[in-house]
Enzyme design. Sequence first.
Site, PDB file in Angstrom:
ATOM      1  N   CYS A 110      54.053  57.595  30.761  1.00 56.72           N
ATOM      2  CA  CYS A 110      54.939  56.584  31.338  1.00 56.72           C
ATOM      3  C   CYS A 110      54.302  55.905  32.561  1.00 56.72           C
ATOM      4  O   CYS A 110      53.272  55.282  32.460  1.00 56.72           O
ATOM      5  CB  CYS A 110      56.294  57.223  31.646  1.00 56.72           C
ATOM      6  N   HIS A 111      54.926  56.018  33.730  1.00 54.09           N
ATOM      7  CA  HIS A 111      54.410  55.421  34.961  1.00 54.09           C
ATOM      8  C   HIS A 111      53.409  56.335  35.672  1.00 54.09           C
ATOM      9  O   HIS A 111      52.840  55.966  36.697  1.00 54.09           O
ATOM     10  CB  HIS A 111      55.555  55.099  35.925  1.00 54.09           C
ATOM     11  N   GLY A 112      53.187  57.528  35.134  1.00 53.06           N
ATOM     12  CA  GLY A 112      52.287  58.501  35.745  1.00 53.06           C
ATOM     13  C   GLY A 112      50.903  57.981  36.101  1.00 53.06           C
ATOM     14  O   GLY A 112      50.314  58.430  37.087  1.00 53.06           O
ATOM     15  N   PRO A 113      50.318  57.033  35.340  1.00 53.90           N
ATOM     16  CA  PRO A 113      48.977  56.556  35.682  1.00 53.90           C
ATOM     17  C   PRO A 113      48.835  55.932  37.066  1.00 53.90           C
ATOM     18  O   PRO A 113      47.721  55.788  37.563  1.00 53.90           O
ATOM     19  CB  PRO A 113      48.675  55.529  34.580  1.00 53.90           C
ATOM     20  N   TRP A 114      49.922  55.558  37.717  1.00 53.83           N
ATOM     21  CA  TRP A 114      49.795  55.018  39.076  1.00 53.83           C
ATOM     22  C   TRP A 114      49.042  55.979  39.981  1.00 53.83           C
ATOM     23  O   TRP A 114      48.242  55.558  40.822  1.00 53.83           O
ATOM     24  CB  TRP A 114      51.170  54.699  39.671  1.00 53.83           C
TER      25      TRP A 114
END
Length: 182
Positions: A110-114
């Site tokens: 999900c948004h974890g790659p930030w």
Amino acid sequence: MLNDRRVAFLVAPEGAEQVELTEPWKAVEEAGGRPSLVSTGKDPVQAFNHLDKADTFAVDRVAADCSADDFDALVLPGGVANPDFLRTDEGAVRFAKSFFQQGKPVAVICHGPWTLIEAGVLTGRQITSWPSLKTDIRNAGGEWVDAEVVVCEGEAGTLVSSRKPDDLPAFCRTLVEVFSRA
């Protein structure tokens, strides 16, 4: 099987998408691994079901006090607030980066790659995520792919990524397979 491999789950004090924490955690346990909750502080973390508060979880370790030396693999759950907070915490970013420096596997959803963008570890890597991160990933030197699960192998270890909670069955199955080989 994971044969007692130690797997860190890095989450912020608030904002992790609960299902993106609990489903991979369960998969690791069922495969014989030892999951551990790592955060930026010692207080219990507050998970969310999208925008609604869900359960709280006890923290096992503080990110600033550990490194990849202490674990065999890393999982970065999503949720919007979770990785947004983590990417501003020097200890959390350093902890995530240490897995790449040691060539250990990492799984992110999900948004974890930030957090990985902030760690500067996506150059030349294929990765998927929630679609709104596409430009951020490209700007960080990564190649964004729209797929249920992406496995990118490299000198800095293997990266498993998925887009969203609907991808969790494939994400969990794949991270167990990759972590088992590490």
